[in-house]
Design a protein around this motif. Structure first.
Motif, short mmCIF file in Angstrom:
data_model
loop_
_atom_site.label_atom_id
_atom_site.label_comp_id
_atom_site.label_asym_id
_atom_site.label_seq_id
_atom_site.Cartn_x
_atom_site.Cartn_y
_atom_site.Cartn_z
N ARG A 133 0.84 -1.21 0.00
CA ARG A 133 0.00 0.00 0.00
C ARG A 133 0.87 1.25 0.00
O ARG A 133 0.65 2.20 -0.76
CB ARG A 133 -0.89 -0.03 1.25
CG ARG A 133 -2.06 0.86 1.13
CD ARG A 133 -2.80 0.83 2.47
NE ARG A 133 -3.97 1.65 2.34
CZ ARG A 133 -5.18 1.17 2.10
NH1 ARG A 133 -5.35 -0.13 1.98
NH2 ARG A 133 -6.21 1.99 1.96
N GLN A 149 1.13 4.03 -2.80
CA GLN A 149 0.87 5.44 -2.52
C GLN A 149 2.03 6.32 -3.00
O GLN A 149 1.83 7.39 -3.60
CB GLN A 149 0.65 5.65 -1.03
CG GLN A 149 -0.77 5.36 -0.62
CD GLN A 149 -0.95 5.40 0.88
OE1 GLN A 149 0.02 5.48 1.62
NE2 GLN A 149 -2.20 5.34 1.30
N SER A 208 1.78 9.19 -5.76
CA SER A 208 2.13 10.60 -5.55
C SER A 208 3.13 11.10 -6.60
O SER A 208 3.21 12.29 -6.91
CB SER A 208 2.67 10.82 -4.14
OG SER A 208 3.82 10.08 -3.98
#
Ligand SMILES: Nc1ncnc2c1ncn2[C@@H]1O[C@H](COP(=O)(O)OP(=O)(O)OP(=O)(O)O)[C@@H](O)[C@H]1O
Length: 786
Positions: free
Chosen positions: A764, A768, A772
């Motif tokens: 995860r 992420q 980003s």
């Protein structure tokens, strides 16, 4: 002037007392001893039983108290006797004198066990005050020892009597007797020793403070006591001990060795309905033994002494007793002494038979000897006691009607007409009891056998066969035991106490004599073969025998249930593996079981062990560990007792249903698949209406692991030395392999989950970070790649 002792003027109170008792002249021993004691000399007196020795020491004592300065609030005389019963008897004698010499002296009875001793000392202290008259203390050794050790003063004691002195000089009590004597001032006291069997060795007591003394021996010449013997088989002793031919003569006392014997006999005789009819219709059976309460003892004694052949209800009174009554007890009118056992000591023999033929009356004594005891006759001859063989009474003079051949034919015919031959035995009893004036117990046991054997030969089953008994008395006793467990217990306890007290040569004979139902399990009998012992042939378990008393029976059932699980772990024999049951703790040690019950509880115990360990069946094992299973076994027993099999099945079904319901609820509540499932699941799986899914692959694997674990666990258990109970305890505290595996597996699973969680979290995070990089966090628009 008194005619009692014409040469010695006696005081008025003494004369009055003697006159009120009807004593007109003194007996030889009294004529010899009283004058010497009146002069204050010490005496050692040996005179036959029932010759009047008590008066020999009581008259001089009363005379002394009358003729000397009274010493109020002080003890003047001490009289020592071996038993409480004798103390009571002598206290009564002194109270008769007290009636005519009020305020001259008081009598204090010093008897009671250790627990009462302090109370007795306090009571004595309380009444030893100047306002009270001088005192005669009459007691047993134990109690007197406590008194001399208390702060009570003995300085004024000047008269000391040791009645049944040879008994008081016995090794066990001699030190205590000497101790008591040492507290009584020897200088001014008069000491008197009495017994029917003094022996020659009183030197020990002379050491203890007897002064120059007169030895008086009154010979037995002219005694009317006849000693006879009945040569009998051990098995027939019971039958032979009945002397119903003499039922309208004098009362009888039987003196056997075992203290339980009287209660067994009298209870069985009383409780056998057959014996209500002739020849026992007019017989009153009494019993006194160590277990009889003191108050009851006195009551029974006076009932026995006051019984008379002219009594309209009880023409004969039979007292069953032990050596408790063998010495000193004054049976005023006892015609027969029947000794079931030959005592080892000739002195005991003399004292026992001395309960009859007292005070110049006629008395007869019979001792029952078995074949093995023949040498007893010669032994007694050496001790100057002659035993003659007894040939019984002349049947023609017997007041009991005998069975005529015609009667016999009538009984036989009635028995043979019965359709159902298996009922003949009960008919036989009925017929014998109801229609025929037949002596159940005959002078010689043979008559009985002759009487019943014809039926045994002609009908399919007889009373003797049914109860596997050599004679009708044994049959009756066996039957009585089946009817009430109380008698069954008594018979066993009597047997044990008998065989532990004597050297047994004929074990089987003794077993039959006590009418045991089964061969007893005792260490002493390990090497004895059953041989001619005939156990009760009925296919039954002794635990089925119930107490007639409902409360007692209830208690027994409760105890039985409890005992199954309280049984102490037995030490295995060499080479045998210890049996350890998981989940079962070692409880109460040394629980006492009945002989027969023990065998059966053992059997049940084996059954339990089988259930818990046999075949490594998980379901069974867990069932046993569950307390519910105890109910199963108990209900087995209950169903045995009540023969109610259907209710037992219902109970079992209800239990399974209950468990199913409980399990279901748990599953719903937790909504989680159980790991390492136990028997509950197995029970559910077993049931046909199970709605559970079949076991998963993992649980099959678990089972294999489990069986391996079980094997390892067993190996580990077996490696523990039995002796080392501490090790055993520690073992139980340790974590078992099974539990360890369970815990490890849980940990592994948790680690796996943690790992997965960690990985997911990492994934995860990575995602992420990547995101980003790809999107503008403010505008959420894909970044320009350039
Ligand atoms: N002079 C007498 N005349 C008539 N009866 C007597 C006389 N003296 C004692 N008796 C009675 O004789 C019976 C036996 O007496 P006692 O108990 O004193 O005998 P014992 O010799 O002590 O017997 P044991 O050795 O068994 O103790 C008693 O019932 C007693 O009342």
């Amino acid at each position: 002037m008194s005619t009692f002792l014409p040469d010695f003027p006696l005081s008025e109170p003494v004369r009055k007392t003697l006159a009120s008792r009807g004593f007109v002249s003194s007996k030889p021993v009294q004529t010899a001893v009283i004058p010497i004691l009146l002069e204050g000399h010490d005496v050692v007196v040996e005179a036959m039983t029932g010759s009047g020795k008590t008066l020999c020491y009581s008259i001089p004592l009363i005379e002394r108290l009358i003729n000397t300065e009274p010493q109020n609030g002080m003890i003047r005389a001490i009289i020592l006797l071996p038993t409480r019963m004798l103390v009571e008897q002598v206290v009564k004698e002194f109270k008769l004198f007290q009636k005519h010499a009020k305020h001259l002296f008081s009598v204090f009875q010093a008897t009671g066990g250790d627990e009462n001793a302090q109370g007795i000392c306090n009571e004595l202290k309380r009444i030893l005050i100047p306002s009270e008259p001088q005192m005669i203390v009459i007691g047993t050794i134990g109690c007197m020892l406590k008194i001399v050790h208390s702060s009570i003063s003995m300085s004024s004691v000047d008269y000391l009597v040791l009645d049944e002195a040879d008994n008081l000089m016995k090794t066990q009590s001699f030190d205590d007797t000497k101790e008591i004597l040492s507290h009584i001032p020897a200088k001014k006291r008069t000491t008197a020793l009495f017994s029917a069997t003094m022996g020659t060795n009183v030197t020990d007591l002379i050491d203890a403070g007897l002064k120059k003394y007169f030895k008086i021996r009154v010979s037995n010449k002219g005694a009317i006591l006849q000693n006879e013997l009945v040569d009998t088989d051990l098995i027939k002793k019971k039958s032979s001990s009945d002397f119903s031919g003499q039922k309208y003569e004098l009362p009888t006392v039987e003196v056997p060795k075992s203290s339980l014997f009287p209660s067994v006999f009298s209870t069985i005789l009383k409780s056998s309905p057959e014996l209500d009819s002739d020849p026992f219709s007019g017989v009153n059976f009494l019993a006194i033994h160590g277990g009889t309460a003191p108050k009851k003892q006195s009551k029974i004694l006076s009932a026995f002494n006051s019984s008379k052949p002219t009594d309209p209800i009880h023409k004969l009174t039979v007292l069953f007793t032990t050596d408790l009554c063998a010495r000193g007890v004054d049976f005023t009118d006892c015609g027969w002494i029947i000794q079931f056992d030959a005592p080892q000591s000739p002195d005991t023999f003399v004292h026992r038979i001395g309960r009859s033929g007292r005070m110049e009356k006629e008395g007869k004594s019979i001792v029952l000897l078995s074949k093995e005891e023949d040498s007893y006759v010669y032994f007694m001859q050496l001790k100057a006691l002659t035993l003659r063989e007894w040939h019984g009474f002349d049947p023609t003079t017997s007041p009991i009607p005998r069975l005529s051949p015609l009667d016999l034919l009538a009984v036989e015919a009635a028995a043979r007409t019965k359709q159902n031959q298996s009922n003949v035995h009960s008919e036989l009893f009925e017929l014998l009891g109801a229609q025929v004036d037949c002596p159940y117990l005959s002078v010689d046991g043979e008559v009985l056998v002759d009487l019943v054997v014809p039926f045994a030969a002609k009908s399919s089953i007889s009373a003797l066969e049914l109860f596997s008994a050599p004679d009708l008395v044994t049959a009756l006793i066996r039957r009585a035991q089946l009817k009430d467990r109380k008698l069954f217990d008594l018979a066993q306890r009597a047997f044990v106490s008998f065989v532990r007290g004597v050297k047994v040569l004929d074990w089987v004979g003794v077993m039959t004599m006590f009418a045991l139902l089964k061969f007893p399990r005792m260490p002493e009998l390990k090497h004895i073969k059953e041989g001619r012992f005939r156990p009760l042939p009925l296919d039954f378990k002794t635990k089925w025998i119930q107490y007639e008393e409902a409360d007692r029976e209830k208690e027994r059932r409760r105890d039985l249930k409890k005992n199954k699980f309280d049984r102490p772990i037995q030490k295995p024999k060499a080479g045998e593996k210890p049996s350890i049951q998981k989940g079962k703790r070692v409880k109460k040690q040394g629980h006492v079981f009945d002989l027969q019950d023990e065998a059966e509880i053992e059997e049940d115990y084996k059954k339990l062990k089988k259930g818990s360990r046999g075949g490594r069946n998980k379901k069974k094992k867990r069932n046993f560990d569950d307390s519910d299973d105890s109910d199963d076994l108990m209900s087995d027993l209950d169903s045995d007792l009540s023969s109610d099999d259907s209710s037992h099945d219902d109970r079992k079904k209800r239990k399974v249903d209950k468990k199913k319901g409980k399990k279901k609820m748990e599953m719903e509540e937790e909504n989680e698949e159980p790991q390492f499932e136990d028997s509950d699941k197995m029970i559910l799986d077993d049931s046909s209406d199970s709605d559970q899914p079949p076991p998963e692959e993992e649980s099959v694997a678990d089972e294999i692991i489990d069986s391996e674990e079980e094997r390892l666990r067993k190996q580990e258990e077996d490696s523990i030395p039995w002796k080392d109970r501490e090790a055993l305890k520690k073992y139980w505290k340790q974590e078992s392999l099974y539990d360890r595996r369970k815990r490890e597996k849980k940990q592994e699973r948790k680690k796996k989950i943690d790992r997965t969680k960690k990985e997911t979290h990492q994934k995860r995070k990575n995602w992420q970070a990547k995101r980003s990089q790809m999107f503008d966090p403010v505008t959420h628009k894909r970044r320009n790649r350039h």
